[in-house]
Design a protein around this motif. Structure first.
Motif, mmCIF file in Angstrom:
data_model
loop_
_atom_site.group_PDB
_atom_site.id
_atom_site.type_symbol
_atom_site.label_atom_id
_atom_site.label_comp_id
_atom_site.label_asym_id
_atom_site.label_seq_id
_atom_site.Cartn_x
_atom_site.Cartn_y
_atom_site.Cartn_z
ATOM 1 N N LYS A 17 -2.088 2.062 4.871
ATOM 2 C CA LYS A 17 -0.716 1.875 4.393
ATOM 3 C C LYS A 17 -0.712 1.401 2.947
ATOM 4 O O LYS A 17 0.067 1.884 2.131
ATOM 5 C CB LYS A 17 0.034 0.871 5.272
ATOM 6 C CG LYS A 17 0.471 1.422 6.595
ATOM 7 C CD LYS A 17 1.378 0.450 7.308
ATOM 8 C CE LYS A 17 0.591 -0.276 8.351
ATOM 9 N NZ LYS A 17 1.354 -1.207 9.146
ATOM 10 N N ASP A 20 -1.696 4.264 0.677
ATOM 11 C CA ASP A 20 -0.601 5.227 0.585
ATOM 12 C C ASP A 20 0.514 4.695 -0.315
ATOM 13 O O ASP A 20 1.050 5.423 -1.153
ATOM 14 C CB ASP A 20 -0.057 5.532 1.976
ATOM 15 C CG ASP A 20 0.987 6.623 1.965
ATOM 16 O OD1 ASP A 20 0.754 7.652 1.305
ATOM 17 O OD2 ASP A 20 2.024 6.446 2.635
ATOM 18 N N LYS A 24 1.818 6.318 -3.867
ATOM 19 C CA LYS A 24 3.224 6.644 -4.110
ATOM 20 C C LYS A 24 3.717 5.969 -5.385
ATOM 21 O O LYS A 24 4.415 6.579 -6.189
ATOM 22 C CB LYS A 24 4.091 6.201 -2.926
ATOM 23 C CG LYS A 24 3.950 7.064 -1.710
ATOM 24 C CD LYS A 24 4.829 6.529 -0.599
ATOM 25 C CE LYS A 24 4.614 7.265 0.689
ATOM 26 N NZ LYS A 24 5.430 6.705 1.772
#
Length: 110
Positions: A17, A20, A24
């Motif tokens: 997480k 990621d 982003k």
């Protein structure tokens, strides 16, 4: 000497997480650094940021809900995907207004 699968799975899910989220954020920064962006690209970058912000808010809100013994790491992973999709849906159309304000600020500064 035992192996705890649950805690390892959660550790890897948390690490994934974070990776990621970092990716982003870096993608959004690259979009915003592009000073020769068209109006459509600037609006897309602003909407992406708004969706990312809403996704982070929903993830933090989820942390306030008490966990029970039946929690499953796979369901938590699905929840992250679900929050990402909810955030995208929330930014369609006019969204909550953050994207429009960012777009106008970027247009003024360009």
């Amino acid at each position: 000497m035992g192996i705890s699968i649950g805690s390892d799975t959660q550790y890897f899910a948390d690490a994934a997480k974070v990776a990621d989220d970092n990716m982003k954020a870096e993608n959004l920064q690259e979009k915003l650094k592009n000073s020769t962006a068209t109006d459509e690209e600037m609006m897309d970058a602003a909407k992406s940021f708004e969706a990312y912000l809403l996704e982070q808010v929903m993830k933090e809100m989820r942390k306030t809900v008490p966990k029970n013994d039946e929690d499953n790491p796979y369901l938590e992973q699905f929840g992250d995907i679900q929050y990402e999709e909810y955030a995208k849906l929330m930014t369609q159309g006019q969204g909550i207004g953050i994207a429009q304000m960012l777009y106008e600020a970027m247009k003024r500064d360009a």
